[in-house]
Motif scaffolding. Sequence first.
Motif, short mmCIF file in Angstrom:
data_model
loop_
_atom_site.label_atom_id
_atom_site.label_comp_id
_atom_site.label_asym_id
_atom_site.label_seq_id
_atom_site.Cartn_x
_atom_site.Cartn_y
_atom_site.Cartn_z
N ASP A 37 0.91 -1.30 0.00
CA ASP A 37 0.09 0.08 0.07
C ASP A 37 0.69 1.51 0.07
N HIS A 38 0.22 2.36 -0.44
CA HIS A 38 0.98 3.55 -0.62
C HIS A 38 1.04 4.40 0.82
N ASP A 39 1.56 5.34 1.15
CA ASP A 39 1.53 5.94 2.34
C ASP A 39 1.51 7.62 1.94
N PRO A 40 0.49 8.32 1.91
CA PRO A 40 -1.08 7.74 2.40
C PRO A 40 -1.72 6.96 1.14
N PRO A 41 -2.47 5.97 1.60
CA PRO A 41 -3.30 5.18 0.70
C PRO A 41 -3.94 5.68 -0.40
N TRP A 42 -3.73 5.20 -1.92
CA TRP A 42 -4.67 5.86 -2.83
C TRP A 42 -5.67 5.05 -3.08
N GLY B 223 -3.31 9.66 -21.36
CA GLY B 223 -3.73 11.18 -21.11
C GLY B 223 -3.42 11.80 -19.79
N GLU B 224 -4.15 12.67 -19.16
CA GLU B 224 -3.82 13.34 -17.91
C GLU B 224 -4.21 12.38 -16.85
N TRP B 225 -4.78 11.30 -16.93
CA TRP B 225 -5.00 10.57 -16.02
C TRP B 225 -4.22 9.08 -15.63
N SER B 226 -3.30 8.93 -16.95
CA SER B 226 -2.64 7.96 -16.95
C SER B 226 -1.54 7.70 -15.77
N GLU B 227 -0.78 8.73 -15.48
CA GLU B 227 0.38 8.93 -14.33
C GLU B 227 -0.35 8.33 -13.10
N ALA B 228 -1.69 9.00 -12.56
CA ALA B 228 -2.33 8.66 -11.40
C ALA B 228 -2.89 7.22 -11.36
N VAL B 229 -3.16 6.64 -12.64
CA VAL B 229 -3.66 5.41 -12.49
C VAL B 229 -2.68 4.35 -12.38
N GLY B 230 -1.45 4.47 -13.15
CA GLY B 230 -0.45 3.73 -12.79
C GLY B 230 0.39 3.72 -11.46
N ARG B 231 0.30 4.78 -10.87
CA ARG B 231 0.70 5.01 -9.22
C ARG B 231 -0.24 4.01 -8.45
N TRP B 232 -1.43 4.32 -8.81
CA TRP B 232 -2.46 3.62 -7.97
C TRP B 232 -2.32 2.13 -8.10
N GLU B 233 -2.28 1.69 -9.28
CA GLU B 233 -2.35 0.30 -9.78
C GLU B 233 -0.92 -0.33 -9.15
N SER B 234 0.05 0.23 -8.86
CA SER B 234 1.19 -0.20 -8.33
C SER B 234 1.24 -0.55 -6.83
#
Length: 218
Positions: A4-9, A48-59
């Motif tokens: 999990d991330h800190d803070p969680p996504w 697009g503009e959400w791709s970085e956030a999606v990748g970070r979350w899925e990690s």
Amino acid sequence: MNADHDPPWAMQLAVRAERAAPPAHSAVCAAAAMAVVRLLTDPRSTDGEWSEAVGRWESGRIRKVARRARGVRWPAAQEIPGVTVDHGGAQVRAFPPAPVTEVPPELARLQVAGLDLDDDEEPKPPPARPYAAIALNPHVTMSTGKAAAQAGHAAHLLLRQSGAAAREDWLGAGLAVHLVRGVPWEECVGQAAVAVRDAGYTEVPPGTMTAIAWIVSH
């Protein structure tokens, strides 16, 4: 399992549930699942503009949080970038994932607990093939909000882990989802393409199998 991330996504889901005409439990779960996969396949998520956030979350752990929206709070939620699905009388909007500490005020105001809706007396017929079939564990009690998040998890895993040919057929058909009721659970578990095991943050113990999914092809 990813750490999990800190803070969680988390991916936030807004479920429209008006007092006068609430949607059915199964319709909400199916709409939530469709909203999740349509956001993930949206060009803004893939390149697009959400791709970085999606990748970070899925990690990390792919948390999803379902919130209840009614009255003026539903149109307010539509002003936030996301993807809305209207299915079977249910409306659900999915939003790009973000840290749980950075939920927009319009979404933070929406209640998480207490979304528990009745179901239709008779199951709805499935859509035209191909579609994703999702079954919730009949031996586990979950609120509609929890079940919607688990259906979203199942569709997410199916999108990422199913065979290429079946996935492409499903994508081409618009990513339809059908919540299956009354299935022989133990038999279906062995045949399902994916299974969701919950992390145990809310409502169920860690490791509980909450949902399974598979693609019903032509």
